[in-house]
Design a protein around this motif. Structure first.
Motif, mmCIF file in Angstrom:
data_model
loop_
_atom_site.group_PDB
_atom_site.id
_atom_site.type_symbol
_atom_site.label_atom_id
_atom_site.label_comp_id
_atom_site.label_asym_id
_atom_site.label_seq_id
_atom_site.Cartn_x
_atom_site.Cartn_y
_atom_site.Cartn_z
ATOM 1 N N UNK A 1 -6.326 -40.738 45.288
ATOM 2 C CA UNK A 1 -5.589 -39.481 45.424
ATOM 3 C C UNK A 1 -5.127 -39.267 43.953
ATOM 4 N N UNK A 2 -5.610 -37.742 43.598
ATOM 5 C CA UNK A 2 -4.985 -37.169 42.499
ATOM 6 C C UNK A 2 -3.629 -37.146 42.360
ATOM 7 N N UNK A 3 -2.749 -37.029 43.357
ATOM 8 C CA UNK A 3 -1.306 -36.972 43.234
ATOM 9 C C UNK A 3 -0.536 -38.277 43.333
ATOM 10 N N UNK A 4 -0.987 -39.143 44.136
ATOM 11 C CA UNK A 4 -0.156 -40.418 44.362
ATOM 12 C C UNK A 4 -0.927 -41.669 43.980
ATOM 13 N N UNK A 5 -2.302 -41.753 43.720
ATOM 14 C CA UNK A 5 -3.118 -42.764 43.196
ATOM 15 C C UNK A 5 -3.264 -43.596 44.544
ATOM 16 N N UNK A 6 -3.274 -43.204 45.744
ATOM 17 C CA UNK A 6 -3.554 -43.871 46.895
ATOM 18 C C UNK A 6 -4.942 -44.141 47.030
#
Length: 144
Positions: free
Chosen positions: A132-137
């Protein structure tokens, strides 16, 4: 023997893993009324054992190669014009995908800000890992 007629303009997606054609149909939005689609499931294949095939008669610019490559980058894309194959496209994993998969992290900003696009980037091309771009998940499974 099954006989599906030729198409004048569009594309034929070949060498789809058996059972994945409906996922591709859904993700590419092929349910529009002005698009003709033939779905061939579990066709015999010397190379794969069984495979699916999609024949789509429509404007060839409607095909989102990034979505298709994310689902399965080993698919053969045959571009058809005037009833003949004019190009075979080689798919590569996209560096980024948008609104194809969703982040499952409950703390991610996309859980709170519903209008934000779900953007994933290719973190590890060898292992085909997207984050994920936002949280790196890390995204754990391919598109369904």
């Amino acid at each position: 023997m099954l006989n599906v007629g030729k198409i004048e303009e569009g594309f034929v997606l070949d060498h789809i893993k058996a059972g994945k054609s409906l996922d591709i149909y859904e993700h590419l939005g092929l349910d529009k009324p002005d698009i003709t689609v033939a779905i061939i499931k579990n066709a015999r294949s010397a190379k794969m054992g069984k495979k699916d095939i999609l024949k789509v008669e429509c404007d060839i610019n409607l095909l989102d190669l990034d979505v298709l490559a994310f689902i399965d980058h080993s698919i053969t894309v045959n571009v058809i014009k005037n009833g003949k194959i004019v190009e075979k496209k080689i798919l590569e994993l996209p560096r980024q995908i948008k609104n194809v998969i969703k982040c499952h992290n409950p703390r991610c900003i996309t859980s709170i800000e519903q209008e934000l696009p779900h953007i994933f980037y290719l973190a590890d091309p060898e292992k085909e890992v997207y984050r994920c771009k936002y949280c790196e998940e890390k995204y754990m499974e391919k598109a369904k």
